[in-house]
Design a protein around this motif. Structure first.
Motif, mmCIF file in Angstrom:
data_model
loop_
_atom_site.group_PDB
_atom_site.id
_atom_site.type_symbol
_atom_site.label_atom_id
_atom_site.label_comp_id
_atom_site.label_asym_id
_atom_site.label_seq_id
_atom_site.Cartn_x
_atom_site.Cartn_y
_atom_site.Cartn_z
ATOM 1 N N ARG A 137 -30.576 33.991 17.140
ATOM 2 C CA ARG A 137 -29.810 32.770 17.375
ATOM 3 C C ARG A 137 -29.694 31.904 16.125
ATOM 4 N NH1 ARG A 137 -29.275 31.950 22.953
ATOM 5 N NH2 ARG A 137 -30.707 33.215 24.233
ATOM 6 N N HIS A 138 -30.760 31.843 15.321
ATOM 7 C CA HIS A 138 -30.806 30.875 14.215
ATOM 8 C C HIS A 138 -30.800 31.516 12.827
ATOM 9 C CE1 HIS A 138 -31.606 27.739 17.181
ATOM 10 N NE2 HIS A 138 -32.512 28.566 17.723
ATOM 11 N N GLY A 139 -30.934 32.823 12.739
ATOM 12 C CA GLY A 139 -30.956 33.466 11.433
ATOM 13 C C GLY A 139 -32.263 33.319 10.712
ATOM 14 N N ASP A 140 -33.293 32.846 11.401
ATOM 15 C CA ASP A 140 -34.621 32.688 10.794
ATOM 16 C C ASP A 140 -35.646 32.743 11.917
ATOM 17 O OD1 ASP A 140 -36.584 32.363 8.950
ATOM 18 O OD2 ASP A 140 -36.091 30.280 8.436
ATOM 19 N N VAL A 141 -36.906 32.915 11.534
ATOM 20 C CA VAL A 141 -37.987 32.972 12.514
ATOM 21 C C VAL A 141 -38.546 31.572 12.725
ATOM 22 C CG1 VAL A 141 -38.561 35.349 11.935
ATOM 23 C CG2 VAL A 141 -39.653 33.472 10.682
ATOM 24 N N LEU A 142 -39.271 31.421 13.817
ATOM 25 C CA LEU A 142 -39.923 30.146 14.069
ATOM 26 C C LEU A 142 -40.949 29.854 12.972
ATOM 27 C CD1 LEU A 142 -40.515 30.265 17.923
ATOM 28 C CD2 LEU A 142 -39.164 28.562 16.675
ATOM 29 N N VAL A 161 -40.980 43.441 8.347
ATOM 30 C CA VAL A 161 -40.788 44.335 9.488
ATOM 31 C C VAL A 161 -39.779 43.756 10.468
ATOM 32 C CG1 VAL A 161 -41.912 45.409 11.461
ATOM 33 C CG2 VAL A 161 -43.068 45.356 9.242
ATOM 34 N N VAL A 162 -39.876 42.471 10.738
ATOM 35 C CA VAL A 162 -39.064 41.874 11.800
ATOM 36 C C VAL A 162 -37.606 41.697 11.385
ATOM 37 C CG1 VAL A 162 -38.739 39.792 13.192
ATOM 38 C CG2 VAL A 162 -41.034 40.736 12.875
ATOM 39 N N LEU A 163 -37.371 41.163 10.214
ATOM 40 C CA LEU A 163 -35.983 40.848 9.845
ATOM 41 C C LEU A 163 -35.072 42.079 9.804
ATOM 42 C CD1 LEU A 163 -36.279 38.005 7.174
ATOM 43 C CD2 LEU A 163 -36.335 37.913 9.667
ATOM 44 N N LEU A 166 -32.869 43.760 13.230
ATOM 45 C CA LEU A 166 -31.535 43.451 13.743
ATOM 46 C C LEU A 166 -30.444 43.552 12.694
ATOM 47 C CD1 LEU A 166 -32.317 40.359 16.037
ATOM 48 C CD2 LEU A 166 -31.958 42.740 16.715
ATOM 49 N N CYS A 167 -30.812 43.912 11.489
ATOM 50 C CA CYS A 167 -29.803 43.991 10.415
ATOM 51 C C CYS A 167 -30.253 45.014 9.376
ATOM 52 C CB CYS A 167 -29.636 42.618 9.764
ATOM 53 S SG CYS A 167 -28.299 42.538 8.547
ATOM 54 N N PRO A 168 -29.330 45.789 8.798
ATOM 55 C CA PRO A 168 -29.724 46.784 7.790
ATOM 56 C C PRO A 168 -30.271 46.127 6.527
ATOM 57 C CG PRO A 168 -27.491 47.201 8.610
ATOM 58 C CD PRO A 168 -27.893 45.838 9.094
ATOM 59 N N THR A 169 -30.983 46.913 5.755
ATOM 60 C CA THR A 169 -31.470 46.469 4.451
ATOM 61 C C THR A 169 -30.467 46.842 3.371
ATOM 62 O OG1 THR A 169 -32.622 48.551 4.026
ATOM 63 C CG2 THR A 169 -33.825 46.839 5.237
ATOM 64 N N ALA A 170 -30.728 46.358 2.157
ATOM 65 C CA ALA A 170 -29.820 46.631 1.037
ATOM 66 C C ALA A 170 -29.726 48.129 0.769
ATOM 67 C CB ALA A 170 -30.305 45.898 -0.214
ATOM 68 N N PHE A 281 -26.252 42.768 4.683
ATOM 69 C CA PHE A 281 -27.651 43.168 4.818
ATOM 70 C C PHE A 281 -28.538 41.940 4.690
ATOM 71 C CE2 PHE A 281 -26.301 43.687 0.451
ATOM 72 C CZ PHE A 281 -27.323 43.121 -0.303
ATOM 73 N N VAL A 282 -29.794 42.122 4.993
ATOM 74 C CA VAL A 282 -30.767 41.043 4.954
ATOM 75 C C VAL A 282 -31.804 41.341 3.881
ATOM 76 C CG1 VAL A 282 -32.234 42.087 6.725
ATOM 77 C CG2 VAL A 282 -32.322 39.613 6.348
ATOM 78 N N VAL A 283 -32.191 40.296 3.154
ATOM 79 C CA VAL A 283 -33.267 40.399 2.159
ATOM 80 C C VAL A 283 -34.427 39.540 2.679
ATOM 81 C CG1 VAL A 283 -33.925 40.039 -0.239
ATOM 82 C CG2 VAL A 283 -31.566 40.647 0.335
ATOM 83 N N PRO A 284 -35.489 40.143 3.203
ATOM 84 C CA PRO A 284 -36.535 39.374 3.893
ATOM 85 C C PRO A 284 -37.167 38.285 3.044
ATOM 86 C CG PRO A 284 -36.751 41.716 4.374
ATOM 87 C CD PRO A 284 -35.715 41.595 3.304
ATOM 88 N N ASN A 285 -37.624 38.610 1.850
ATOM 89 C CA ASN A 285 -38.368 37.640 1.036
ATOM 90 C C ASN A 285 -37.451 36.988 0.017
ATOM 91 O OD1 ASN A 285 -40.726 38.284 2.389
ATOM 92 N ND2 ASN A 285 -41.226 39.934 0.965
ATOM 93 N N SER A 286 -36.469 36.248 0.501
ATOM 94 C CA SER A 286 -35.531 35.578 -0.396
ATOM 95 C C SER A 286 -34.957 34.368 0.319
ATOM 96 C CB SER A 286 -34.409 36.527 -0.814
ATOM 97 O OG SER A 286 -33.419 35.847 -1.562
ATOM 98 N N ALA A 287 -34.716 33.315 -0.454
ATOM 99 C CA ALA A 287 -34.097 32.127 0.128
ATOM 100 C C ALA A 287 -32.649 32.430 0.509
ATOM 101 C CB ALA A 287 -34.157 30.973 -0.871
ATOM 102 N N ALA A 288 -31.954 33.189 -0.363
ATOM 103 C CA ALA A 288 -30.588 33.633 -0.048
ATOM 104 C C ALA A 288 -30.714 34.942 0.732
ATOM 105 C CB ALA A 288 -29.785 33.824 -1.332
ATOM 106 N N ARG A 289 -30.959 34.814 2.031
ATOM 107 C CA ARG A 289 -31.356 35.960 2.836
ATOM 108 C C ARG A 289 -30.187 36.888 3.142
ATOM 109 N NH1 ARG A 289 -34.790 33.754 7.088
ATOM 110 N NH2 ARG A 289 -36.332 34.055 5.434
#
Length: 531
Positions: A137-142, A161-163, A166-170, A281-289
């Motif tokens: 819903r929010h694009g981030d975890v609690l 693991v979690v991010l 729902l979305c592929p990696t680079a 794609f999603v980059v877990p450990n990045s501010a620009a996710r």
């Protein structure tokens, strides 16, 4: 110039101007440049800048301009992958695509069950589903007040693991891009920029068969960079590969199905990342996710992860280095059709292929041999030798056997009773282009092509004169008309005349009669042809 100045400041700090430069300074700077390619590039630039300086000393000028530079390395030709190499690459790509699909669909199924209340929220699946629900819903975890993720995220495996659930990696979208490049033959950069918007000519009814995508290929120039790419469910060139109709087999041989799967899996990246690209794609450990369009870095990491070496370290017999240009070359060689370029450009791709060159040599060789065989057949009218003609007066049966004719036919031909113009005919009612039993109506010039024609010694004067008359027409006719109509006849007559010695040909030239000359003139002017 900045690099040159820094070098001089370090090695010759007393220099104040170019008039103090010496050959040793230029040489020392040249030798400090590594590797060789960098040395060549830098020295060429330095030459361009300093060549017009009038106060450059002669020694420095000679060292700068006269010393030859190493030749630029000739790039290795782009070659297609072998079948074994393609199989290794495609196996790794399909494995990653399959893993990404199964992981994301499984997580979405769990998310749907949590939202419908079918999962105990205190169970591990329920905890993970709750985390995924907020993430979706929010694009981030609690997170806690200090910005750190809640403790239950660690129980689910953490951000890494979690991010990606729902979305592929680079690296996974890089695998998608390489797979689509291998299936379509498009450039990797063009594929990586495809939008998630397509047009379905079939209106989206029934099984997907074709999708049209607006793409951009900048190298085509500003007037032609925008193009429409058609993604088929199963290209004709791959139809024969299918051994079954299972979903897995169809998926990995269909550019359209791979594209639709990619758009499905990257929906979350577009929703939270604010882009419309198919590759998200999603980059877990990045501010620009949330990112889009995988680059060469993602492809390099994917190769390293799967044990594919770089180009310099690739070893024969091992895994090949992944080069998208070689993938595209493989597709073009396999399909022999243009892919986002003209046929002339396609031909340049094919010209550098060893396999295509070898196939072309075979095809061209067979065609040339066929043409030579046809030319020999056209020029090789059977010649009855003077010895056979002389033997016909004493032993007609033996002479006919040697000539391969019936005795009565040979006797009639020797007597000149079956002459046409430049040859004799064994049977004018058995012509190749006339119904059996009907008299031949072809021009007497066509006798030179006919299997019924035989050349006897008494035809030589007519053959020589006819050949000369046809050659004399060349300056007075359109070159194309003469080449099509008369040049093949001259070649055939030359073939016949070459069976005789020069003395025999000169003797025959002097024996031609006025009636034979008139007959040749009537033949050339068409007066002997049936109307």
């Amino acid at each position: 110039m900045r690099q040159f100045a820094v070098f001089l400041e370090r090695t010759a700090p007393d220099l104040t101007g170019p008039e103090q430069l010496k050959a040793a300074h230029i040489k020392a700077f040249r030798m400090s440049l590594v590797p060789e390619s960098n040395r060549r590039t830098r020295m060429k630039a330095l030459r361009r800048i300093l060549r017009g300086d009038p106060i450059l000393p002669a020694g420095a000028r000679a060292e700068l301009l006269d010393v030859p530079l190493a030749k630029a390395a000739v790039p290795e030709p782009v070659t297609a992958y072998t079948d074994v190499e393609i199989q290794q690459i495609m196996t790794a790509l399909r494995s990653d695509v399959r893993r990404s699909r199964d992981r994301i669909r499984t997580a979405r199924t769990l998310l749907a069950q949590v939202r419908s209340g079918d999962v105990d929220m205190q169970s591990p699946d329920g905890v993970l589903g709750g985390v995924l629900d907020h993430y979706d819903r929010h694009g981030d975890v609690l997170r806690l007040a200090n910005g750190k993720p809640e403790q239950r995220l660690a129980a689910c495996g953490g951000l890494r693991v979690v991010l990606p659930l729902l979305c592929p990696t680079a690296r996974e979208v890089a695998a998608f891009a390489v797979l689509l490049t291998a299936l379509t033959g498009e450039n990797f950069s063009t594929v990586a920029a495809w939008p998630a918007i397509d047009h379905r000519p079939d209106g989206g009814i029934g099984e997907p068969s074709l999708a049209l995508i607006e793409a951009v290929k900048a190298r085509r120039g500003p007037d032609r960079e925008h193009m429409v790419t058609a993604l088929e469910d199963l290209p004709p060139v791959l139809a024969g590969v299918l051994t079954s109709d299972t979903e897995e087999v169809r998926l990995f041989r269909s550019p359209l199905r791979i594209y639709l799967l990619l758009v499905e899996l990257t929906e979350m990246s577009r929703r939270h990342g604010g882009h419309d690209r198919a590759f998200g794609f999603v980059v877990p450990n990045s501010a620009a996710r949330w990112r889009s369009s995988p680059d060469s870095t993602a492809l390099t990491r994917w190769c390293r992860e799967h044990g594919f070496p770089g180009v310099p370290t690739a070893q024969p017999g091992g895994k090949p280095a992944i080069n998208v240009r070689r993938l595209r070359q493989s597709v073009i060689e396999g399909g022999h059709r243009p892919v986002a370029h003209t046929r002339n450009t396609r031909d340049r791709y094919l010209q550098r292929s060893r396999a295509v060159a070898e196939d072309s040599r075979i095809v061209v060789g067979e065609a040339l041999r066929g043409e030579v065989a046809k030319a020999r057949q056209r020029q090789s009218i059977q010649i009855i030798e003077p010895a056979v003609v002389a033997a016909a007066g004493t032993d007609l049966a033996e002479a006919a056997r040697q000539a391969g004719l019936a005795p009565e036919v040979l006797a009639s031909m020797v007597a000149g009773q079956q002459d046409t113009v430049a040859a004799a005919c064994t049977d004018d009612t058995n012509a190749p282009d006339a119904p059996p039993g009907q008299p031949c109506s072809a021009s007497f010039l066509h006798c030179l092509d006919c299997g019924n024609a035989r050349a006897l010694p008494h035809h030589l004067p007519v053959q020589i004169t006819l050949r000369d008359q046809l050659a004399a027409l060349r300056p007075n006719l359109d070159p194309g008309v003469w080449r099509v109509r008369y040049e093949p006849r001259i070649l055939q007559l030359d073939e016949l005349i070459s069976h005789y010695t020069a003395a025999e040909a000169e003797h025959a030239r002097n024996k031609v009669t006025d009636s034979q000359r008139r007959m040749i003139a009537d033949l050339i002017n068409g007066r002997l042809d049936l109307r």
